[in-house]
Design a protein around this motif. Sequence first.
Motif, PDB file in Angstrom:
ATOM      1  N   SER A  50     116.266  29.991  31.491  1.00 60.42           N
ATOM      2  CA  SER A  50     114.620  30.006  31.484  1.00 60.42           C
ATOM      3  C   SER A  50     114.529  28.790  30.683  1.00 60.42           C
ATOM      4  O   SER A  50     113.725  28.949  29.494  1.00 60.42           O
ATOM      5  CB  SER A  50     114.050  31.102  30.931  1.00 60.42           C
ATOM      6  OG  SER A  50     114.448  32.322  31.890  1.00 60.42           O
ATOM      7  N   ASP A  53     111.476  23.502  30.552  1.00 55.30           N
ATOM      8  CA  ASP A  53     111.171  22.306  31.541  1.00 55.30           C
ATOM      9  C   ASP A  53     112.344  22.375  32.485  1.00 55.30           C
ATOM     10  O   ASP A  53     113.441  21.683  32.177  1.00 55.30           O
ATOM     11  CB  ASP A  53     111.028  21.094  30.953  1.00 55.30           C
ATOM     12  CG  ASP A  53     110.215  19.876  31.860  1.00 55.30           C
ATOM     13  OD1 ASP A  53     110.884  20.120  33.065  1.00 55.30           O
ATOM     14  OD2 ASP A  53     109.220  19.320  31.642  1.00 55.30           O
ATOM     15  N   TYR A  54     112.127  22.749  33.810  1.00 56.65           N
ATOM     16  CA  TYR A  54     113.392  22.878  34.570  1.00 56.65           C
ATOM     17  C   TYR A  54     113.800  21.290  35.151  1.00 56.65           C
ATOM     18  O   TYR A  54     114.808  20.899  35.272  1.00 56.65           O
ATOM     19  CB  TYR A  54     113.008  23.740  35.862  1.00 56.65           C
ATOM     20  CG  TYR A  54     113.111  25.070  35.559  1.00 56.65           C
ATOM     21  CD1 TYR A  54     114.496  25.647  35.799  1.00 56.65           C
ATOM     22  CD2 TYR A  54     111.900  26.023  35.404  1.00 56.65           C
ATOM     23  CE1 TYR A  54     114.563  27.116  35.559  1.00 56.65           C
ATOM     24  CE2 TYR A  54     112.217  27.269  34.890  1.00 56.65           C
ATOM     25  CZ  TYR A  54     113.591  27.824  35.364  1.00 56.65           C
ATOM     26  OH  TYR A  54     113.717  29.389  34.649  1.00 56.65           O
ATOM     27  N   GLN A  55     112.718  20.627  35.068  1.00 52.41           N
ATOM     28  CA  GLN A  55     112.824  19.315  35.805  1.00 52.41           C
ATOM     29  C   GLN A  55     113.807  18.379  34.358  1.00 52.41           C
ATOM     30  O   GLN A  55     114.670  17.712  34.905  1.00 52.41           O
ATOM     31  CB  GLN A  55     111.641  18.574  36.011  1.00 52.41           C
ATOM     32  CG  GLN A  55     111.233  18.854  37.063  1.00 52.41           C
ATOM     33  CD  GLN A  55     109.633  18.361  37.396  1.00 52.41           C
ATOM     34  OE1 GLN A  55     108.861  17.733  36.504  1.00 52.41           O
ATOM     35  NE2 GLN A  55     109.466  18.173  38.883  1.00 52.41           N
ATOM     36  N   LYS A  57     115.691  19.995  32.388  1.00 48.38           N
ATOM     37  CA  LYS A  57     116.960  20.428  32.315  1.00 48.38           C
ATOM     38  C   LYS A  57     117.903  19.620  33.496  1.00 48.38           C
ATOM     39  O   LYS A  57     119.096  19.380  33.326  1.00 48.38           O
ATOM     40  CB  LYS A  57     117.017  21.880  32.696  1.00 48.38           C
ATOM     41  CG  LYS A  57     118.508  22.549  33.036  1.00 48.38           C
ATOM     42  CD  LYS A  57     118.329  24.210  33.348  1.00 48.38           C
ATOM     43  CE  LYS A  57     119.721  24.707  33.572  1.00 48.38           C
ATOM     44  NZ  LYS A  57     119.704  26.009  33.675  1.00 48.38           N
ATOM     45  N   ASP A  58     117.322  19.799  34.700  1.00 46.18           N
ATOM     46  CA  ASP A  58     118.051  18.753  35.960  1.00 46.18           C
ATOM     47  C   ASP A  58     118.296  17.266  35.345  1.00 46.18           C
ATOM     48  O   ASP A  58     119.463  17.080  35.707  1.00 46.18           O
ATOM     49  CB  ASP A  58     117.065  18.850  37.238  1.00 46.18           C
ATOM     50  CG  ASP A  58     117.241  20.395  37.813  1.00 46.18           C
ATOM     51  OD1 ASP A  58     117.833  21.212  37.319  1.00 46.18           O
ATOM     52  OD2 ASP A  58     116.493  20.537  38.650  1.00 46.18           O
TER      53      ASP A  58
END
Length: 65
Positions: A50, A53-55, A57-58
């Motif tokens: 979790s 910021d998922y972006q 992380k990617d």
Amino acid sequence: KKRMKSGDDFVIEFTPGVGTTVTVNGKVEGESIKEPEFFSSLMKIWLGNSPADYQLKDALLGIKP
């Protein structure tokens, strides 16, 4: 209070027996934090299940959107 500016780089590194060290523009900042749990918790902020910021992380993992 220091701030990063465009072009600055930083490294967060864990070394067994030493701890977590932060380097800014090639200069060690502060003392190492010896507890290994600190490094693990810090990495989970960006790379955990979790992330904040998922972006980001990617992007850190080189995953294209």
